[in-house]
Design an enzyme around this catalytic site. Structure first.
Site, PDB file in Angstrom:
ATOM      1  CG  ASP A 110      -1.749   1.251   1.347  1.00 52.85           C
ATOM      2  OD1 ASP A 110      -2.600   1.457   0.457  1.00 52.85           O
ATOM      3  OD2 ASP A 110      -1.555   2.036   2.285  1.00 52.85           O
ATOM      4  CD  GLU A 194      -1.863   0.952  -3.681  1.00 59.43           C
ATOM      5  OE1 GLU A 194      -0.859   0.633  -4.363  1.00 59.43           O
ATOM      6  OE2 GLU A 194      -1.887   1.916  -2.914  1.00 59.43           O
ATOM      7  CG  ASP A 289      -0.636   3.225   6.037  1.00 59.14           C
ATOM      8  OD1 ASP A 289      -1.667   3.582   5.429  1.00 59.14           O
ATOM      9  OD2 ASP A 289       0.114   4.017   6.638  1.00 59.14           O
TER      10      ASP A 289
END
Ligand SMILES: [Zn+2]
Length: 325
Positions: A110, A194, A289
């Protein structure tokens, strides 16, 4: 000339296809670069550990600092100037065997601005903030520049100083990204990220004359921080470093990754509180996170359709959005 025509053609193709803006005239100092696409017209040779020379059409042999191995047949050469320093880049071709598939762990990542990268195994990588650290020096250099008379020698010198500062920042950022990505690539077989469209994330909040935006300053500061991270470059580095080792880089949809529980899959804005994640459904507690990194990894392991939450809009990773009442 050959290459310049190719570049111009591509600029027009990109413009007409809507991928880029209209081509603008090249500018001295700003676009000092040329490529020699025909190996018959140039030659490269190494003289010692640190020195080499390149033979260029109309210029003859030019000495250069030799800073890396060329282990293949040179196909073309690009000469460019950045902040007053000329650089030579050689593109070469070589056959490599397909790497053995890696038997290393899968990891989700992330990306954010307070934590550069949170790994699903709990590792946190602090951001380098190269641009932020140079902000004051840059602002000063730019102010000094603004006071110089146009066309003067002192102005030219100051332009150089500003350019050198920018180059130092970008060199430091690239160095950080190389070190970080190499370390991660060496220890993992599959990396899940992502999918981020940085260009959409850094849209200005300024709005229009009739409808001025809110929190414009805060958003502009966040935008600067986002651009300072170099997420795109990180992505590219990981991509090729994994590929050449026999690994894989995968991309999964980003929406809601920061408000989804990595344990039970519930998506709820109330689970997220700053750096803390406490699931309102199952009570799972974790650093927000790390939780997001696990969600990212899980989206690759078991791809599910993104969950739409009533009153909740999909927003950028790392930013919070209050759910409408
Ligand atoms: Zn949960």
């Amino acid at each position: 000339m050959q290459q310049a025509i190719k570049d111009l053609d591509r600029a027009y193709q990109n413009w007409w296809a809507g991928r880029a803006r209209a081509p603008s005239p090249r500018k001295r100092e700003l676009n000092d670069a040329m490529r020699f696409p025909d190996p018959a017209t140039f030659a490269v040779r190494r003289l010692s550990k640190n020195w080499g020379e390149v033979k260029l059409p109309k210029l003859g042999w030019v000495r250069l600092r030799w800073d890396r191995a060329i282990s293949g047949e040179v196909k073309n050469i690009t000469v460019s100037r950045r902040a007053g320093i000329w650089q030579v880049a050689a593109q070469y071709e070589r056959e490599i065997a397909d790497p053995e598939p890696l038997d290393l762990p899968v990891v989700g990542i992330d990306r954010g601005v307070t934590v550069f990268a949170a790994l699903s195994n709990g590792t946190m990588i602090e951001p380098a903030n190269c641009g932020k650290k140079a902000l004051r020096a840059l602002a000063r250099a730019h102010r000094t520049l603004a006071r110089k008379k146009r066309g003067s020698n002192n102005r030219r010198k100051q332009v150089q100083r500003v350019a050198r500062l920018h180059m130092r920042v970008s060199n430091a950022r690239r160095d950080f990204l190389h070190k970080t990505s190499t370390h991660i690539a060496k220890n993992h077989g599959v990396i899940v990220l992502e999918k981020l469209v940085v260009r959409n994330m850094v849209r200005s909040a300024a709005g229009t004359m009739d409808e001025p935006g809110k929190n414009v300053r805060a958003k502009s500061g966040l935008n600067r921080a986002i651009l300072d991270q170099g997420w795109g470059m990180f992505d590219r580095f990981l991509g090729y470093k994994l590929a050449e080792r026999g690994g894989l880089t995968a991309h999964v949809p980003a929406p809601n990754s920061s408000r989804e529980c990595s344990s039970c899959g519930l998506v709820d804005q109330r689970s997220r509180n700053g750096a803390r994640f406490l699931c309102v459904g199952c009570g799972h507690a974790e650093h927000a996170d790390t939780n997001a990194a696990k969600v990212v990894q899980r989206r690759w392991d078991t791809p599910l359709l993104p969950v739409e939450v009533p009153g909740c809009r999909a927003v950028e990773a790392g930013t919070r959005q209050r759910a409408a009442a």
